[in-house]
Design an enzyme around this catalytic site. Sequence first.
Site, short mmCIF file in Angstrom:
data_model
loop_
_atom_site.label_atom_id
_atom_site.label_comp_id
_atom_site.label_asym_id
_atom_site.label_seq_id
_atom_site.Cartn_x
_atom_site.Cartn_y
_atom_site.Cartn_z
N CYS A 108 0.81 -1.23 0.00
CA CYS A 108 0.00 0.00 0.00
C CYS A 108 0.84 1.27 0.00
CB CYS A 108 -0.95 0.01 1.20
SG CYS A 108 -2.12 -1.36 1.20
N HIS A 242 -3.03 7.09 3.29
CA HIS A 242 -3.55 5.84 2.73
C HIS A 242 -4.88 5.52 3.39
CE1 HIS A 242 -4.25 1.77 1.66
NE2 HIS A 242 -3.82 1.26 2.80
N ASN A 272 -10.64 0.40 1.05
CA ASN A 272 -9.18 0.40 0.95
C ASN A 272 -8.78 -0.06 -0.45
OD1 ASN A 272 -6.44 -0.25 1.07
ND2 ASN A 272 -6.55 -1.12 3.12
#
Length: 317
Positions: A108, A242, A272
């Site tokens: 990520c 994030h 996400n």
Amino acid sequence: MRIIGTGSAYPKRTITNDDLSHMMETSDAWIRERTGICTRQVITDELLEDLAAEAAQKALDDAGIGARELDYIICSNVVSEYVTPSVASIVEGRIGADCPCVDLNAACTGFIYAIDFAEALLQTGRANHILVMAAEEPTRMVDWNDRSTCVLFGDGAGAMVVTRGEGLRAVKVSSKSNVDVLYYKRKLEPTPFVTKEEDHIPLSMAGQEVFRTAVTCAVSDLMDVLSEAGLDKDDITYYLLHQANFRILDYIRHRFGVEGSKLPMNVDKLGNTSSASIPMLLDELNREGKLKSGDLLAFSAFGAGFTSGACIIEWNK
């Protein structure tokens, strides 16, 4: 570097928490309370590389340049249908570019790693225009019977075009090997020689450890890049973190001590999206007219590895 264009693309299928409650033992209230997520966009008949190409073309259009003016394409990607060639190489053909292409996998945190690589190419004079992007389909990694992981994720792609400039004030990337916290294993093709036991394991996450590590890394990384840039936390216009889940983001905000207005979020509607979450959020702010010349943007991400990174960029599009 200086950002001159942004773009993003989403799958067309929206999955609500109520939809998931018909598939497994969960509920809208259970998911919202633990994640802040209400909906997510998931791949159905789309190809990830087509979403990536759409985001790339939008970024080029926003930058006002053609694909042939690109000197490099760097794409952050964790998993896709193609093991090889790279997603970046496929996008090159889709948009009509003619330049070196590479994928990188820093989970990520990959988009910030890609920024770091792009800055190095610009600094050394190897490139003048670079497409920095992230294309992710984490919904293909999870067990859709496991409510502890599958409710978190959505798919999508985000991109930006950068050129030479003085926008990047500071950047930090790091990694500390800790595989057991967060991992996904896929089974490889057998050979006549392999004798070890191999398994396919859907995305496995030690939730509490991920939460703790993510918060610790984000706060530390942001403090480091602020110090490197000679800035105070209140100098930052927006913190683009994030979009893992609302509880992590909110805890980072409280630990770091910044106003909620400085921390835009879209995790509630997109879930996400791995390394694509920051460029997708950046494009959203850009297209909604919320960014003005001189704004200071802090990016921060964390992911499997355990990787983390942060950077500060001045918006002068």
